[in-house]
Design a protein around this motif. Structure first.
Motif, mmCIF file in Angstrom:
data_model
loop_
_atom_site.group_PDB
_atom_site.id
_atom_site.type_symbol
_atom_site.label_atom_id
_atom_site.label_comp_id
_atom_site.label_asym_id
_atom_site.label_seq_id
_atom_site.Cartn_x
_atom_site.Cartn_y
_atom_site.Cartn_z
ATOM 1 N N HIS A 30 0.838 -1.207 0.000
ATOM 2 C CA HIS A 30 0.000 0.000 0.000
ATOM 3 C C HIS A 30 0.875 1.261 0.000
ATOM 4 C CE1 HIS A 30 -3.432 2.578 0.704
ATOM 5 N NE2 HIS A 30 -2.789 3.102 1.738
ATOM 6 N N GLN A 51 2.459 2.372 -3.370
ATOM 7 C CA GLN A 51 1.586 2.973 -4.385
ATOM 8 C C GLN A 51 1.792 4.481 -4.483
ATOM 9 O OE1 GLN A 51 -2.317 1.586 -3.316
ATOM 10 N NE2 GLN A 51 -1.858 -0.508 -3.954
ATOM 11 N N SER A 73 3.872 -2.768 -7.967
ATOM 12 C CA SER A 73 3.885 -1.430 -7.363
ATOM 13 C C SER A 73 5.076 -0.593 -7.831
ATOM 14 C CB SER A 73 3.922 -1.535 -5.836
ATOM 15 O OG SER A 73 2.760 -2.154 -5.357
#
Length: 190
Positions: free
Chosen positions: A110, A113, A167
């Motif tokens: 996460h 990103q 990513s």
């Protein structure tokens, strides 16, 4: 007397060597410093920015040693400290590593990103070094390799590495990203 910016990567290498002294790669007798040197060497193929290379050497000191962000900031400045901090995983100290593994990896994915390209370069160097090591060791010991890790299911590692690689797609023009992508496919039969 303050050393020049040209020396920051050399000083970071020396600092990391002291901080990680006596530590080894998981399940091996290979000094941990070899991973940090390889990570920095990979990052050098992506940039000539000495601060980013310095952060590559230091990328595990917050996770794996008693060093603090303040220590890094004092020795190498705010920019390097922020890069190291940005590439550092929350280890959830006090909780079993196997219990927090998926949460930690999801947080990393996460975070990537929206991470800076500099952080992504360090992560690419780190993960490419790791997957190279996994590939070498897998060729020698096969599935026994997975016993070294907190999570022993190779498919979970496949998920993590593929997610990280995706990513880092912003760096897909670099040979390091292409090698990471290829090794993930080879190691995990994707």
């Amino acid at each position: 007397m303050k050393e020049s910016i040209q020396d920051i990567d050399v000083r970071a290498c020396q600092f990391a060597e002291k901080a990680h002294a006596g530590t080894y790669r998981k399940g091996t007798n290979i000094p941990y410093m070899t991973h940090l040197e390889e990570t920095a060497d990979i990052v050098r193929t992506l940039t000539d920015n000495k601060k980013i290379i310095a952060a590559a050497y230091l990328h595990d000191v917050l996770e794996d040693t008693s060093c603090t962000v303040s220590d890094i900031e004092e020795q190498f400045g705010v920019d390097v400290a922020r890069l190291v901090e940005s590439e550092t995983e929350n280890k959830y100290h006090g909780k079993p590593k196997g219990d927090t593994w998926k949460t930690r990896k999801e947080e990393t994915i996460h975070h990537l990103q929206d991470a800076s390209v500099e952080t992504k370069m360090i992560t690419l160097g780190d993960k490419l070094s790791n997957i190279r090591s996994i590939e070498r060791d897998y060729e020698q010991i096969g599935n026994q390799l997975w016993e070294r890790f907190n999570v022993k299911d190779p498919q979970m590692h496949a998920w993590y590495y593929r997610s990280v690689c995706d990513s880092l797609k912003e760096l897909e023009g670099y040979s390091a990203w292409k090698e990471l992508d290829r090794l993930i496919k080879e190691v995990f039969n994707q």
